[in-house]
Motif scaffolding. Structure first.
Motif, mmCIF file in Angstrom:
data_model
loop_
_atom_site.group_PDB
_atom_site.id
_atom_site.type_symbol
_atom_site.label_atom_id
_atom_site.label_comp_id
_atom_site.label_asym_id
_atom_site.label_seq_id
_atom_site.Cartn_x
_atom_site.Cartn_y
_atom_site.Cartn_z
ATOM 1 N N GLY A 35 0.804 -1.213 0.000
ATOM 2 C CA GLY A 35 0.000 0.000 0.000
ATOM 3 C C GLY A 35 0.835 1.259 0.000
ATOM 4 O O GLY A 35 2.032 1.242 0.258
ATOM 5 N N ALA A 49 -3.855 4.146 -1.001
ATOM 6 C CA ALA A 49 -4.263 3.070 -1.901
ATOM 7 C C ALA A 49 -3.552 1.792 -1.501
ATOM 8 O O ALA A 49 -2.467 1.835 -0.913
ATOM 9 C CB ALA A 49 -3.937 3.415 -3.350
ATOM 10 N N ILE A 51 -3.060 -2.644 -2.713
ATOM 11 C CA ILE A 51 -3.273 -3.663 -3.731
ATOM 12 C C ILE A 51 -2.990 -5.035 -3.130
ATOM 13 O O ILE A 51 -2.032 -5.219 -2.373
ATOM 14 C CB ILE A 51 -2.385 -3.394 -4.968
ATOM 15 C CG1 ILE A 51 -2.731 -4.352 -6.109
ATOM 16 C CG2 ILE A 51 -0.902 -3.462 -4.613
ATOM 17 C CD1 ILE A 51 -2.148 -3.895 -7.454
ATOM 18 N N SER A 57 -6.564 -7.046 -6.612
ATOM 19 C CA SER A 57 -7.644 -6.162 -6.173
ATOM 20 C C SER A 57 -7.055 -4.885 -5.595
ATOM 21 O O SER A 57 -6.037 -4.916 -4.920
ATOM 22 C CB SER A 57 -8.497 -6.860 -5.112
ATOM 23 O OG SER A 57 -9.110 -8.004 -5.648
ATOM 24 N N THR A 58 -7.733 -3.779 -5.868
ATOM 25 C CA THR A 58 -7.232 -2.483 -5.416
ATOM 26 C C THR A 58 -8.228 -1.777 -4.517
ATOM 27 O O THR A 58 -9.444 -2.006 -4.619
ATOM 28 C CB THR A 58 -6.894 -1.583 -6.610
ATOM 29 O OG1 THR A 58 -8.062 -1.446 -7.439
ATOM 30 C CG2 THR A 58 -5.767 -2.184 -7.441
ATOM 31 N N TYR A 59 -7.712 -0.923 -3.670
ATOM 32 C CA TYR A 59 -8.513 -0.203 -2.691
ATOM 33 C C TYR A 59 -7.995 1.233 -2.640
ATOM 34 O O TYR A 59 -6.785 1.458 -2.701
ATOM 35 C CB TYR A 59 -8.376 -0.849 -1.316
ATOM 36 C CG TYR A 59 -8.676 -2.331 -1.324
ATOM 37 C CD1 TYR A 59 -7.700 -3.252 -1.726
ATOM 38 C CD2 TYR A 59 -9.926 -2.811 -0.952
ATOM 39 C CE1 TYR A 59 -7.970 -4.609 -1.759
ATOM 40 C CE2 TYR A 59 -10.201 -4.168 -0.975
ATOM 41 C CZ TYR A 59 -9.222 -5.055 -1.378
ATOM 42 O OH TYR A 59 -9.493 -6.400 -1.413
ATOM 43 N N TYR A 60 -8.929 2.177 -2.511
ATOM 44 C CA TYR A 60 -8.545 3.587 -2.522
ATOM 45 C C TYR A 60 -9.252 4.360 -1.426
ATOM 46 O O TYR A 60 -10.403 4.080 -1.087
ATOM 47 C CB TYR A 60 -8.899 4.232 -3.863
ATOM 48 C CG TYR A 60 -8.133 3.685 -5.028
ATOM 49 C CD1 TYR A 60 -8.635 2.657 -5.809
ATOM 50 C CD2 TYR A 60 -6.880 4.203 -5.350
ATOM 51 C CE1 TYR A 60 -7.928 2.148 -6.881
ATOM 52 C CE2 TYR A 60 -6.158 3.715 -6.420
ATOM 53 C CZ TYR A 60 -6.687 2.681 -7.184
ATOM 54 O OH TYR A 60 -5.976 2.182 -8.242
ATOM 55 N N THR A 69 -3.973 5.952 -9.221
ATOM 56 C CA THR A 69 -4.064 4.558 -9.631
ATOM 57 C C THR A 69 -2.874 3.791 -9.073
ATOM 58 O O THR A 69 -1.728 4.179 -9.319
ATOM 59 C CB THR A 69 -4.093 4.426 -11.153
ATOM 60 O OG1 THR A 69 -5.187 5.169 -11.683
ATOM 61 C CG2 THR A 69 -4.249 2.960 -11.564
ATOM 62 N N ILE A 70 -3.157 2.721 -8.352
ATOM 63 C CA ILE A 70 -2.109 1.854 -7.837
ATOM 64 C C ILE A 70 -1.962 0.659 -8.767
ATOM 65 O O ILE A 70 -2.945 0.151 -9.313
ATOM 66 C CB ILE A 70 -2.430 1.400 -6.389
ATOM 67 C CG1 ILE A 70 -1.238 0.684 -5.765
ATOM 68 C CG2 ILE A 70 -3.687 0.539 -6.350
ATOM 69 C CD1 ILE A 70 -1.415 0.399 -4.271
ATOM 70 N N SER A 71 -0.720 0.228 -8.971
ATOM 71 C CA SER A 71 -0.479 -0.927 -9.825
ATOM 72 C C SER A 71 0.808 -1.604 -9.378
ATOM 73 O O SER A 71 1.559 -1.071 -8.558
ATOM 74 C CB SER A 71 -0.385 -0.511 -11.292
ATOM 75 O OG SER A 71 0.698 0.374 -11.493
ATOM 76 N N GLU A 72 1.044 -2.783 -9.925
ATOM 77 C CA GLU A 72 2.259 -3.507 -9.564
ATOM 78 C C GLU A 72 2.812 -4.218 -10.789
ATOM 79 O O GLU A 72 2.071 -4.584 -11.699
ATOM 80 C CB GLU A 72 1.979 -4.519 -8.451
ATOM 81 C CG GLU A 72 0.973 -5.588 -8.817
ATOM 82 C CD GLU A 72 0.723 -6.588 -7.704
ATOM 83 O OE1 GLU A 72 1.405 -6.530 -6.663
ATOM 84 O OE2 GLU A 72 -0.159 -7.452 -7.892
ATOM 85 N N THR A 107 -6.459 -0.246 3.674
ATOM 86 C CA THR A 107 -5.893 1.098 3.697
ATOM 87 C C THR A 107 -5.625 1.590 5.119
ATOM 88 O O THR A 107 -5.368 2.775 5.330
ATOM 89 C CB THR A 107 -6.814 2.098 2.974
ATOM 90 O OG1 THR A 107 -8.112 2.053 3.549
ATOM 91 C CG2 THR A 107 -6.878 1.795 1.490
#
Length: 125
Positions: A35, A49, A51, A57-60, A69-72, A107
């Motif tokens: 996060g 955010a 992940i 799955s993502t959380y904001y 935008t969170i990504s990996e 979060t």
């Protein structure tokens, strides 16, 4: 042991964009969530955010939905936070964190075990 290293902070004008990166070094296979969190002077650390590394799955936080935008990239052991339409209220030290155990609230900073050193984001009006 896992080490988290953030980069990408800086100073921008309101409406601008920044992309933060967090590289995880070491044994990363037992990380459940990663996060981004932030802390402004005089305020508590808050979740931005998160992940789920097992499925994406993502959380904001409500304050950043639609802008961040969170990504990996698992191949690079790297997590990103793309921040658009930045506001002066987004000014804070941003931290990357990893959770090794059960996460109840993705979060919430209390569910995270490992932290990076932080990278400063400053948004001017």
């Amino acid at each position: 042991q896992v080490q988290l290293v953030e980069s990408g902070g800086g100073s921008v004008q309101a409406g601008g964009s920044l992309r933060l990166s967090c590289v995880a070094y070491g044994y990363t296979y037992n990380i459940n969530f990663m996060g981004w969190f932030r802390q402004a002077p005089g305020k508590e650390r808050e979740g931005v955010a998160a992940i789920y590394t097992g499925g994406g799955s993502t959380y904001y936080a409500e304050s950043v939905k639609g802008r961040f935008t969170i990504s990996e990239d698992n191949a690079k052991n790297t997590m990103y936070l793309q921040m658009n339409s930045l506001k002066p209220d987004d000014t804070a030290m941003y931290y990357c964190a990893a959770a090794l155990g059960t996460v109840v609230a993705p979060t919430s900073p209390y569910d995270y075990n490992l932290w990076g050193q932080g990278t400063q984001v400053t948004v001017s009006s």
